[in-house]
Design a protein around this motif. Structure first.
Motif, short mmCIF file in Angstrom:
data_model
loop_
_atom_site.label_atom_id
_atom_site.label_comp_id
_atom_site.label_asym_id
_atom_site.label_seq_id
_atom_site.Cartn_x
_atom_site.Cartn_y
_atom_site.Cartn_z
N SER A 101 14.47 23.84 30.03
CA SER A 101 15.35 23.63 31.52
C SER A 101 15.77 22.02 31.46
CB SER A 101 14.24 23.59 32.48
OG SER A 101 15.11 23.14 33.82
N GLY A 102 17.67 22.12 32.17
CA GLY A 102 18.25 21.30 32.39
C GLY A 102 19.13 20.94 30.49
N LYS A 134 22.53 25.06 29.53
CA LYS A 134 22.83 26.36 29.15
C LYS A 134 24.11 27.17 30.18
CE LYS A 134 18.58 28.13 29.68
NZ LYS A 134 18.03 26.91 29.80
N SER A 135 23.86 26.80 31.96
CA SER A 135 24.18 27.45 33.53
C SER A 135 25.75 26.71 32.74
CB SER A 135 23.44 26.83 34.26
OG SER A 135 22.60 27.70 34.23
N THR A 136 25.24 25.31 32.11
CA THR A 136 26.98 24.37 32.34
C THR A 136 27.88 25.37 31.64
OG1 THR A 136 25.91 22.42 32.98
CG2 THR A 136 27.72 22.34 32.32
N1 LIG Z 1 27.22 20.65 40.02
C1 LIG Z 1 25.89 19.17 39.00
N2 LIG Z 1 26.20 18.13 39.38
C2 LIG Z 1 25.40 17.01 38.84
N3 LIG Z 1 24.56 17.69 37.65
C3 LIG Z 1 24.10 18.80 37.96
C4 LIG Z 1 25.05 19.94 38.03
N4 LIG Z 1 24.98 20.71 37.75
C5 LIG Z 1 23.69 20.38 36.86
N5 LIG Z 1 23.46 20.11 36.70
C6 LIG Z 1 22.88 19.09 35.68
O1 LIG Z 1 23.33 19.34 34.15
C7 LIG Z 1 21.71 19.01 33.03
C8 LIG Z 1 22.05 20.48 32.58
O2 LIG Z 1 21.98 21.84 33.44
P1 LIG Z 1 22.04 23.35 33.55
O3 LIG Z 1 22.21 24.01 34.33
O4 LIG Z 1 23.43 22.97 32.79
O5 LIG Z 1 20.37 23.46 33.41
P2 LIG Z 1 19.96 24.41 32.43
O6 LIG Z 1 19.67 24.54 30.94
O7 LIG Z 1 21.17 25.60 32.51
O8 LIG Z 1 18.44 24.74 33.01
P3 LIG Z 1 18.23 25.62 33.86
O9 LIG Z 1 17.71 26.60 32.25
O10 LIG Z 1 16.52 25.11 34.84
O11 LIG Z 1 18.57 27.07 34.47
C9 LIG Z 1 20.61 19.00 34.07
O12 LIG Z 1 20.53 17.67 34.09
C10 LIG Z 1 21.31 19.07 35.44
O13 LIG Z 1 20.67 18.41 36.40
#
Ligand SMILES: Nc1ncnc2c1ncn2[C@@H]1O[C@H](COP(=O)(O)OP(=O)(O)OP(=O)(O)O)[C@@H](O)[C@H]1O
Ligand SMILES: [Mg+2]
Lengths: 297, 225
Positions: free
Chosen positions: B37-38, B41-43
């Motif tokens: 998590s974090g 991936k979603s980014t």
């Molecule tokens: N719009 C935003 N503004 C600021 N920080 C963000 C934003 N979106 C994500 N983050 C931060 O960027 C980092 C990566 O987030 P992301 O959503 O890409 O993670 P992830 O791999 O999808 O996690 P998960 O498995 O929990 O969905 C995290 O530390 C998150 O807090």
């Protein structure tokens, strides 16, 4: 592939949204309608004041005095030149003989005093009594008159003309500002309604954006919604103003002889057009401003 | 074709979500993206959708340079992608049929074509008999299949799914994943973000592992060696 966006679908969505936001829609229509009634009422008051002020203006006239010892041809030529000027309503030529007759008549039993001035001895000039239409151009007319050969003096009431004109200008300026403020209030009302509608449909908007819907496909139902609110408010406002105006026309007007009130048929198109334009404009401005933050891509 | 070149993404609050990411996906590939998590991936998905813009580096999708793309071109670009989210994002007041038709209408598809295509897509995701239901009448797995149908509606070349099985039970998850494989066989590139190690191990596809905004592993096979 040829793209075709269904207009009926888009309009249908607008009505559905209005229906879903029921209370809010009614509130906006009510507030906007009130704004429009005030705008319309105010515009009608201005129009009527202007008309009555114009009537005052119609009493305005100038008197041009011809030089002495002009031939009949020269007098006729002066009259011709005056007739050709702009803004002339009527020109009345009073010969020096007629002027003398009038003096004599006014003097009554002492009229004989003037007897020896008749004919060659007559010291009075020929005069032209001129009435004109447009108050705001009175000074222009004055300067055109004194430039005519054979006219040595023009009596005028430019002061009165100018005063009337500045009253009209004052009313117009205050009126325009007042109308502008009301317009802004109307836009504000619509913006808020549409903001709520947008908020209620933010999920839908988000999905549309992910799908790749063009901005205007997303915007158009909201614009329609704004326009529908605008037109509805405008229609009701028009009807209410119509009833009130008719009432005033039929009652108050006949009691105050001095005032002349514009017949409704002379202002109804202006009013309706104004309401429709304001309705449509507020609809478009309202939707576009409310949606901007959602459509940044 | 998807190409990430030294992509960095720093959010306005200073969080470094991606710290220099390089990878390439060919047309027709199937790729899992995994990570804590974090991890970012979603980014990465948001960059693909051009919902976020890179801080530095370059992203190419189907020969579009997303770093240089003008805002007004984004809607048209997104029609080349089909998206599926963990939370389905269906319109609750529209039926299954309408939810799919809506996606086609939103990009200006003629009504006649919509009427022909929607039933076909619903059959592809085995949901034809539910076309008249509202989302509230469906199970999680069924909702996700509607979302999948919607993602397919405009015939995109690339399907991206951010934790599509995150909200559904394991049996249904398997079914969704099987559908994604089936879609991949229809010659579409499929990118799936998931936490589900069992699924990743089961399907033996390419797996990109992200950790703290960096790619730490990229190979074909299960999640862990
Ligand atoms: N719009 C935003 N503004 C600021 N920080 C963000 C934003 N979106 C994500 N983050 C931060 O960027 C980092 C990566 O987030 P992301 O959503 O890409 O993670 P992830 O791999 O999808 O996690 P998960 O498995 O929990 O969905 C995290 O530390 C998150 O807090
Ligand atoms: Mg995530």
């Amino acid at each position: 592939m040829k793209r075709r966006y269904s207009l009926t679908y888009l309009i249908g969505e607008s009505f559905k949204s209005l229906w879903r936001n029921g209370v809010m829609s009614i509130a906006s229509v009510t507030v906007l309608m009130s704004c429009l009634i005030v705008i319309g009422g105010f515009a009608l008051i201005i129009l009527n004041i202007n008309k009555n002020v114009d009537r005052l203006g119609l009493m305005n006239e100038m008197v041009a005095f011809a030089d002495y010892d002009l031939t009949d041809e020269e007098i006729a030529s002066i009259k011709d030149q005056i007739d050709k000027l702009e803004n002339i309503n009527s020109v009345d030529h009073i010969t020096k003989d007629e002027a003398l007759e009038e003096l004599k008549a006014n003097a009554g039993e002492f009229g004989d005093v003037y007897a020896e001035l008749e004919g060659e001895e007559n010291p009075l000039p020929d005069t032209f009594h001129i009435t004109y239409n447009d108050n705001s151009k009175a000074s222009t007319l004055y300067y055109q008159l004194i430039q005519i050969d054979g006219i040595y003096k023009v009596n005028n009431r430019l002061n009165v003309a100018n005063t009337i004109d500045s009253i009209k200008n004052g009313i117009s300026i205050v009126g325009v500002w007042f109308l502008a403020i009301l317009f802004v209030v109307s836009v504000f009302v619509i913006v808020n309604t549409i903001k709520l509608a947008v908020f209620a449909r933010r999920n839908e908007i988000e999905i549309m954006r992910y799908i790749g819907a063009s901005s205007w496909f997303i915007t158009i139902p909201f614009i329609f919604e704004g326009i529908i609110i605008g037109l509805l408010s405008g229609g009701i406002a028009y009807f209410i103003v119509y009833l009130i105006y008719r009432y005033i026309e039929n009652n108050a007007a006949s009691n105050i002889q001095m005032l002349s009130i514009l017949p409704f048929t002379e202002v109804n198109m202006l009013l309706l057009a104004g309401f429709v334009i304001i309705g449509i404009l507020t609809g478009i401005i309202g939707s576009c401003t409310s949606l901007r933050k959602y459509l940044k891509a | 074709m998807i190409d990430f070149k030294n992509v960095k993404k720093v959010y306005s609050n200073g969080v470094i979500a991606l710290g220099g990411v390089d990878f390439h996906v060919n047309d027709g590939e199937f790729v899992f993206i995994v990570g804590h998590s974090g991890a970012g991936k979603s980014t990465l998905m948001k960059l693909l959708l051009r919902e976020e813009i890179v801080t530095s580096g370059q992203v190419f999708v189907n020969n579009h340079d997303l770093t240089k793309m003008k805002n007004y071109r984004v809607p048209k670009y997104r029609r080349e992608l089909g998206v599926v989210f963990q939370d389905f994002r269906l319109l609750p007041n529209k039926t299954v049929y309408e939810n799919v038709a809506f996606a086609m209408r939103a990009v200006g598809t003629p009504a006649k074509k919509i009427r022909k295509r929607v039933p076909a897509i619903l059959s592809t995701v085995n949901l034809y008999d539910k076309f008249d239901c509202f989302p509230s009448e469906l199970s999680g797995g069924e909702k996700q299949r509607v979302a999948l149908a919607r993602a397919l509606a405009n015939n995109p070349k690339i399907i991206i799914a951010d934790e599509p099985t995150g909200n559904i039970d394991p049996k249904m998850s398997m079914e969704i994943m099987n559908l994604l494989i089936k879609i991949n066989r229809l010659d579409k590139t499929v990118i799936v973000v998931t936490h589900d190690q069992k699924l990743v191990d089961y399907f033996q596809k390419r797996v990109i592992t992200l950790n703290d905004g960096k790619i730490v592993d990229d190979h074909v096979g299960g999640m862990f060696e």
